[in-house]
Design a protein around this motif. Structure first.
Motif, PDB file in Angstrom:
ATOM      1  N   LYS A   1       2.013  14.362  -5.555  1.00  0.00           N
ATOM      2  CA  LYS A   1       1.172  14.916  -4.498  1.00  0.00           C
ATOM      3  C   LYS A   1       0.031  13.974  -4.137  1.00  0.00           C
ATOM      4  CE  LYS A   1       2.048  19.823  -5.433  1.00  0.00           C
ATOM      5  NZ  LYS A   1       1.471  21.094  -5.949  1.00  0.00           N
ATOM      6  N   GLN A   2      -0.536  13.312  -5.144  1.00  0.00           N
ATOM      7  CA  GLN A   2      -1.628  12.375  -4.900  1.00  0.00           C
ATOM      8  C   GLN A   2      -1.157  11.216  -4.027  1.00  0.00           C
ATOM      9  OE1 GLN A   2      -4.616  13.107  -6.011  1.00  0.00           O
ATOM     10  NE2 GLN A   2      -5.722  11.267  -5.407  1.00  0.00           N
ATOM     11  N   ASN A   3       0.041  10.736  -4.293  1.00  0.00           N
ATOM     12  CA  ASN A   3       0.607   9.647  -3.499  1.00  0.00           C
ATOM     13  C   ASN A   3       0.900  10.096  -2.069  1.00  0.00           C
ATOM     14  OD1 ASN A   3       3.639   8.511  -2.675  1.00  0.00           O
ATOM     15  ND2 ASN A   3       2.207   6.909  -3.279  1.00  0.00           N
ATOM     16  N   GLN A   4       1.436  11.290  -1.917  1.00  0.00           N
ATOM     17  CA  GLN A   4       1.791  11.783  -0.587  1.00  0.00           C
ATOM     18  C   GLN A   4       0.570  12.104   0.255  1.00  0.00           C
ATOM     19  OE1 GLN A   4       4.290  15.105  -1.628  1.00  0.00           O
ATOM     20  NE2 GLN A   4       6.111  13.833  -1.992  1.00  0.00           N
ATOM     21  N   LYS A   5      -0.449  12.714  -0.361  1.00  0.00           N
ATOM     22  CA  LYS A   5      -1.622  13.157   0.387  1.00  0.00           C
ATOM     23  C   LYS A   5      -2.587  12.021   0.697  1.00  0.00           C
ATOM     24  CE  LYS A   5      -5.376  16.545   0.355  1.00  0.00           C
ATOM     25  NZ  LYS A   5      -5.991  17.707  -0.357  1.00  0.00           N
ATOM     26  N   HIS A   6      -2.860  11.173  -0.313  1.00  0.00           N
ATOM     27  CA  HIS A   6      -3.883  10.138  -0.164  1.00  0.00           C
ATOM     28  C   HIS A   6      -3.301   8.732  -0.040  1.00  0.00           C
ATOM     29  CE1 HIS A   6      -7.086  13.023  -0.969  1.00  0.00           C
ATOM     30  NE2 HIS A   6      -6.396  13.450  -2.013  1.00  0.00           N
TER      31      HIS A   6
ATOM     32  N   ILE B   1      10.227   7.860 -14.532  1.00  0.00           N
ATOM     33  CA  ILE B   1      10.656   6.878 -13.524  1.00  0.00           C
ATOM     34  C   ILE B   1      11.543   7.554 -12.480  1.00  0.00           C
ATOM     35  CG2 ILE B   1      11.986   4.767 -13.142  1.00  0.00           C
ATOM     36  CD1 ILE B   1       9.339   4.254 -14.525  1.00  0.00           C
ATOM     37  N   ASP B   2      12.487   8.351 -12.944  1.00  0.00           N
ATOM     38  CA  ASP B   2      13.428   9.006 -12.032  1.00  0.00           C
ATOM     39  C   ASP B   2      12.701   9.974 -11.096  1.00  0.00           C
ATOM     40  OD1 ASP B   2      15.971   9.254 -11.042  1.00  0.00           O
ATOM     41  OD2 ASP B   2      16.618  10.749 -12.504  1.00  0.00           O
ATOM     42  N   ALA B   3      11.654  10.634 -11.603  1.00  0.00           N
ATOM     43  CA  ALA B   3      10.947  11.632 -10.812  1.00  0.00           C
ATOM     44  C   ALA B   3       9.942  11.021  -9.836  1.00  0.00           C
ATOM     45  CB  ALA B   3      10.220  12.603 -11.745  1.00  0.00           C
ATOM     46  N   LEU B   4       9.421   9.823 -10.150  1.00  0.00           N
ATOM     47  CA  LEU B   4       8.292   9.298  -9.383  1.00  0.00           C
ATOM     48  C   LEU B   4       8.549   7.987  -8.651  1.00  0.00           C
ATOM     49  CD1 LEU B   4       5.475   9.986 -12.014  1.00  0.00           C
ATOM     50  CD2 LEU B   4       5.918  11.280  -9.926  1.00  0.00           C
TER      51      LEU B   4
ATOM     52  N   LYS C   1      -7.939   3.597  -4.450  1.00  0.00           N
ATOM     53  CA  LYS C   1      -6.778   3.312  -3.611  1.00  0.00           C
ATOM     54  C   LYS C   1      -5.543   3.005  -4.456  1.00  0.00           C
ATOM     55  CE  LYS C   1      -9.761   1.251  -0.057  1.00  0.00           C
ATOM     56  NZ  LYS C   1     -10.120  -0.022   0.629  1.00  0.00           N
ATOM     57  N   ILE C   2      -5.782   2.546  -5.692  1.00  0.00           N
ATOM     58  CA  ILE C   2      -4.692   2.128  -6.575  1.00  0.00           C
ATOM     59  C   ILE C   2      -4.850   2.825  -7.918  1.00  0.00           C
ATOM     60  CG2 ILE C   2      -3.603   0.167  -7.736  1.00  0.00           C
ATOM     61  CD1 ILE C   2      -4.752  -1.608  -5.512  1.00  0.00           C
ATOM     62  N   LEU C   3      -3.739   3.306  -8.473  1.00  0.00           N
ATOM     63  CA  LEU C   3      -3.757   3.992  -9.762  1.00  0.00           C
ATOM     64  C   LEU C   3      -2.791   3.294 -10.715  1.00  0.00           C
ATOM     65  CD1 LEU C   3      -4.862   6.438 -11.312  1.00  0.00           C
ATOM     66  CD2 LEU C   3      -2.976   7.797 -10.383  1.00  0.00           C
ATOM     67  N   PHE C   4      -3.331   2.801 -11.841  1.00  0.00           N
ATOM     68  CA  PHE C   4      -2.524   2.188 -12.885  1.00  0.00           C
ATOM     69  C   PHE C   4      -2.345   3.210 -14.006  1.00  0.00           C
ATOM     70  CE2 PHE C   4      -4.779  -1.779 -11.313  1.00  0.00           C
ATOM     71  CZ  PHE C   4      -3.702  -2.219 -10.565  1.00  0.00           C
TER      72      PHE C   4
ATOM     73  N   ASP D   1       0.838  -1.200   0.000  1.00  0.00           N
ATOM     74  CA  ASP D   1       0.000   0.000   0.000  1.00  0.00           C
ATOM     75  C   ASP D   1       0.878   1.257   0.000  1.00  0.00           C
ATOM     76  OD1 ASP D   1      -2.223  -1.610   0.104  1.00  0.00           O
ATOM     77  OD2 ASP D   1      -2.442  -1.478   2.282  1.00  0.00           O
ATOM     78  N   GLY D   2       0.540   2.216  -0.852  1.00  0.00           N
ATOM     79  CA  GLY D   2       1.241   3.497  -0.888  1.00  0.00           C
ATOM     80  C   GLY D   2       2.544   3.504  -1.663  1.00  0.00           C
ATOM     81  N   GLU D   3       2.940   2.383  -2.258  1.00  0.00           N
ATOM     82  CA  GLU D   3       4.179   2.338  -3.046  1.00  0.00           C
ATOM     83  C   GLU D   3       3.985   3.002  -4.406  1.00  0.00           C
ATOM     84  OE1 GLU D   3       7.339  -0.830  -3.099  1.00  0.00           O
ATOM     85  OE2 GLU D   3       5.643  -2.060  -2.480  1.00  0.00           O
ATOM     86  N   MET D   4       5.076   3.552  -4.942  1.00  0.00           N
ATOM     87  CA  MET D   4       5.100   4.050  -6.314  1.00  0.00           C
ATOM     88  C   MET D   4       6.141   3.233  -7.070  1.00  0.00           C
ATOM     89  SD  MET D   4       4.751   8.179  -5.917  1.00  0.00           S
ATOM     90  CE  MET D   4       4.489   8.406  -7.657  1.00  0.00           C
ATOM     91  N   VAL D   5       5.672   2.416  -8.019  1.00  0.00           N
ATOM     92  CA  VAL D   5       6.534   1.453  -8.692  1.00  0.00           C
ATOM     93  C   VAL D   5       6.552   1.718 -10.192  1.00  0.00           C
ATOM     94  CG1 VAL D   5       6.941  -1.001  -9.145  1.00  0.00           C
ATOM     95  CG2 VAL D   5       6.020  -0.274  -6.925  1.00  0.00           C
ATOM     96  N   GLY D   6       7.744   1.773 -10.769  1.00  0.00           N
ATOM     97  CA  GLY D   6       7.893   1.901 -12.212  1.00  0.00           C
ATOM     98  C   GLY D   6       7.973   0.529 -12.849  1.00  0.00           C
TER      99      GLY D   6
END
Length: 266
Positions: A199-204, A218-221, A174-177, A47-52
């Motif tokens: 911001k969406q990942n950090q806030k929600h 990828i480098d930014a997110l 809860k999940i964004l593809f 939950d809450g991970e940002m994966v490339g």
């Protein structure tokens, strides 16, 4: 949480040579080939991970996203998202996910964007106060403003993609593809989209799975990277681990990825 274990997917592809005689032959006998889009894929995303999710064209990225979103059914293997099997519990599953395909649209072409959003509100059965609050937030963060009153066909690509991302988030998934969400965007639009996703990942605490060919995305997110090639998962690790594969000291992220493609012969 996203859990994938030993997932496989094949497609049957028919082929023929050009010409009228070949077309006639194909009426009676078609040459068919089975393509392994995914082969024994396994990974877990918390939950809450940002994966490339990266790889060359035809590697299996979009097939994976379509299975995770419930559009496709794998041949075998396990896929559970928040305890649900996407293609078997699709109605309940889609209320928890948002999907953006860079080359597909969920907006109605000839009506104002706001009309599309109103229809999505009814489809997802979003309570009016929640819908209005979310719409106001997305309008401010994505600079939608007058775009909401404009038909989708009159928008530039960058404007439309901002509206597409907002459409996928109206029901607060809860999940964004994200499948190549910045494809074809100019530098300013790319920066705006990246900043919003962050911001969406950090806030929600939204879990994000991002497929892209733009390594700056990828480098930014992304904090973690999955590398896929010819349907096989080749690498799963932190972005810093990926950067340790530098072919030379001053190599860019694009050059690192290209070197990995050569090493894995993909």
């Amino acid at each position: 949480m996203i859990q994938v274990e030993h997932m496989n997917k094949t497609f049957k592809v028919t082929r023929r040579s050009a010409g009228f005689s070949e077309a006639v032959k194909a009426l009676f006998h078609r040459e068919a080939e089975r393509i392994h889009a995914l082969y024994d894929i396994s990974f877990t995303i918390g939950d809450g991970e940002m994966v490339g999710y990266i790889g060359p064209n035809g590697a299996g990225k979009s097939s994976t996203i379509k299975i995770l979103s419930g559009i496709l059914t794998p041949d075998d293997g396990i896929c559970r998202i928040n305890g649900r099997i996407p293609w078997k519990e699709r109605k309940a599953h889609v209320k928890d996910i948002g999907v953006v395909f860079g080359q597909r649209s969920q907006l109605w072409w000839d009506v104002p964007i706001l009309d599309s959003y109103e229809l999505l509100r009814d489809i997802y059965e979003i309570p009016t106060p929640q819908y209005q609050e979310t719409l106001d937030e997305l309008t401010e963060l994505l600079y939608l403003g007058e775009l909401l009153r404009t038909p989708a066909r009159h928008l530039s690509l960058g404007q439309r993609m901002r509206c597409e991302i907002a459409a996928s988030l109206l029901h607060r998934p809860k999940i964004l593809f994200l499948d190549e969400p910045t494809i074809g965007l100019d530098a300013v639009s790319k920066l705006a989209v990246r900043d919003f996703i962050r911001k969406q990942n950090q806030k929600h605490k939204t879990t994000v799975l991002l497929t892209t060919h733009d390594m700056q995305d990828i480098d930014a997110l992304a904090d973690r990277v999955l590398l896929i090639g010819k349907g096989r998962l080749l690498l799963d690790g932190a972005l810093s681990d990926l950067k340790s594969h530098r072919p030379r000291e001053d190599a860019t992220l694009d050059e690192i990825i290209a070197a990995l493609y050569r090493d894995y012969r993909i």
